[in-house]
Scaffold this motif. Structure first.
Motif, PDB file in Angstrom:
ATOM      1  N   SER A  78       3.601 -49.048  -0.846  1.00  0.00           N
ATOM      2  CA  SER A  78       4.647 -48.209  -0.575  1.00  0.00           C
ATOM      3  C   SER A  78       5.160 -48.261   0.810  1.00  0.00           C
ATOM      4  O   SER A  78       6.136 -47.840   1.097  1.00  0.00           O
ATOM      5  CB  SER A  78       4.111 -46.904  -1.011  1.00  0.00           C
ATOM      6  N   TRP A 132       7.417 -42.762  -0.789  1.00  0.00           N
ATOM      7  CA  TRP A 132       7.913 -43.565  -2.123  1.00  0.00           C
ATOM      8  C   TRP A 132       9.178 -44.289  -2.131  1.00  0.00           C
ATOM      9  O   TRP A 132      10.061 -44.011  -1.369  1.00  0.00           O
ATOM     10  CB  TRP A 132       8.168 -42.035  -3.068  1.00  0.00           C
ATOM     11  N   ARG A 133       9.027 -45.325  -3.130  1.00  0.00           N
ATOM     12  CA  ARG A 133       9.973 -46.250  -3.074  1.00  0.00           C
ATOM     13  C   ARG A 133      10.284 -46.285  -4.717  1.00  0.00           C
ATOM     14  O   ARG A 133       9.453 -46.635  -5.356  1.00  0.00           O
ATOM     15  CB  ARG A 133       9.659 -47.617  -2.443  1.00  0.00           C
ATOM     16  N   ALA A 134      11.851 -46.240  -4.822  1.00  0.00           N
ATOM     17  CA  ALA A 134      12.008 -46.360  -6.369  1.00  0.00           C
ATOM     18  C   ALA A 134      11.534 -47.710  -6.856  1.00  0.00           C
ATOM     19  O   ALA A 134      11.203 -48.046  -8.108  1.00  0.00           O
ATOM     20  CB  ALA A 134      13.574 -46.052  -6.675  1.00  0.00           C
ATOM     21  N   SER A 148       9.409 -49.276  -6.301  1.00  0.00           N
ATOM     22  CA  SER A 148       7.896 -49.708  -7.025  1.00  0.00           C
ATOM     23  C   SER A 148       7.667 -49.367  -8.380  1.00  0.00           C
ATOM     24  O   SER A 148       6.580 -50.063  -8.922  1.00  0.00           O
ATOM     25  CB  SER A 148       6.801 -48.574  -6.211  1.00  0.00           C
ATOM     26  N   GLU A 169       5.773 -43.747 -10.797  1.00  0.00           N
ATOM     27  CA  GLU A 169       5.907 -42.218 -10.448  1.00  0.00           C
ATOM     28  C   GLU A 169       5.491 -41.596  -9.428  1.00  0.00           C
ATOM     29  O   GLU A 169       4.498 -41.969  -8.436  1.00  0.00           O
ATOM     30  CB  GLU A 169       5.496 -41.323 -11.795  1.00  0.00           C
ATOM     31  N   PRO A 170       6.237 -40.754  -8.650  1.00  0.00           N
ATOM     32  CA  PRO A 170       5.549 -39.953  -7.492  1.00  0.00           C
ATOM     33  C   PRO A 170       4.487 -39.243  -7.667  1.00  0.00           C
ATOM     34  O   PRO A 170       4.138 -38.950  -8.861  1.00  0.00           O
ATOM     35  CB  PRO A 170       7.123 -39.231  -7.118  1.00  0.00           C
ATOM     36  N   THR A 212      11.425 -41.309   2.010  1.00  0.00           N
ATOM     37  CA  THR A 212      11.854 -42.205   1.287  1.00  0.00           C
ATOM     38  C   THR A 212      13.334 -42.725   1.889  1.00  0.00           C
ATOM     39  O   THR A 212      14.019 -41.899   2.512  1.00  0.00           O
ATOM     40  CB  THR A 212      11.993 -41.724  -0.234  1.00  0.00           C
ATOM     41  N   ASP A 256      15.162 -43.602  -0.625  1.00  0.00           N
ATOM     42  CA  ASP A 256      15.988 -43.469  -2.105  1.00  0.00           C
ATOM     43  C   ASP A 256      16.521 -42.001  -2.303  1.00  0.00           C
ATOM     44  O   ASP A 256      15.643 -41.193  -1.902  1.00  0.00           O
ATOM     45  CB  ASP A 256      14.928 -44.015  -3.197  1.00  0.00           C
ATOM     46  N   ILE A 277      16.190 -38.853  -4.407  1.00  0.00           N
ATOM     47  CA  ILE A 277      15.382 -38.315  -5.063  1.00  0.00           C
ATOM     48  C   ILE A 277      15.500 -37.040  -5.342  1.00  0.00           C
ATOM     49  O   ILE A 277      15.794 -36.208  -4.386  1.00  0.00           O
ATOM     50  CB  ILE A 277      13.761 -38.682  -4.691  1.00  0.00           C
ATOM     51  N   CYS A 330      13.827 -33.687  -5.863  1.00  0.00           N
ATOM     52  CA  CYS A 330      12.516 -33.120  -5.433  1.00  0.00           C
ATOM     53  C   CYS A 330      12.483 -31.778  -4.846  1.00  0.00           C
ATOM     54  O   CYS A 330      13.233 -31.336  -4.124  1.00  0.00           O
ATOM     55  CB  CYS A 330      11.903 -34.194  -4.378  1.00  0.00           C
TER      56      CYS A 330
END
Length: 164
Positions: free
Chosen positions: A12, A113-115, A117, A120-121, A134, A136, A138, A140
């Motif tokens: 990641s 976190w990277r989409a 990948s 799931e986070p 990130t 991306d 997200i 959250c």
């Protein structure tokens, strides 16, 4: 001592982020240390070298030093892995300790976190995640930090109330 984790799935970008955070903390005159937990065995030594031979002969600890650095190798020889608190004591006096790994340890963590990948986070199931770094978009409940802005991430860590 500020203790903050960097968590995420393999690949990641945890190590890359830590590499960017260290000089940012150092530029603020803070002494930084890192604990990297490996789920697999590792060796700093090469077969045939003196320190390797000492360990192979049964030494519990081998301390190697030079004018540039020193390293203490400790063989567990079947004993349990030391906990995070014990390892933190070994790193005193540090101003900041960044911990890579130890996903379940009760220290605040920034999740990388990277989409792309496809994973799931961690934050929905890990109560120690307090922010997500990130690039991306997200949805959250935690602060979302720009992965490429080390200064913003360092500011977050230094200002976070749950830092240890």
């Amino acid at each position: 001592m500020i203790v903050f984790g960097v968590a995420g799935w393999s690949g990641s970008g945890k190590t890359t982020l830590i590499e960017k955070l260290i000089p940012e903390f150092s530029a603020r005159a803070l002494r930084v240390s890192v604990i990297k937990h490996a789920h697999h065995g590792f060796d700093l030594d090469r077969p045939g070298k003196d320190s390797w031979r000492h360990r192979e002969a049964g030494a519990a600890r081998v301390l190697m030093l030079s004018g540039e650095r020193w390293v203490l190798m400790n063989e567990l020889r079947g004993e349990p892995e030391p906990g995070l608190d014990e390892q933190l004591r070994l790193l005193e006096p540090s101003d900041v300790v960044l911990v890579e790994g130890f996903k379940a340890a009760p220290v605040p963590k920034i999740e990388v976190w990277r989409a792309a990948s496809g994973k799931e986070p961690l934050w929905p199931d890990n109560p120690n995640v307090v922010a997500v770094a990130t690039a991306d978009a997200i949805d959250c409940p935690h602060p979302v930090l720009p992965l490429d802005d080390a200064a913003a991430i360092v500011n977050f860590i230094l200002e976070h109330p749950s830092r240890r």
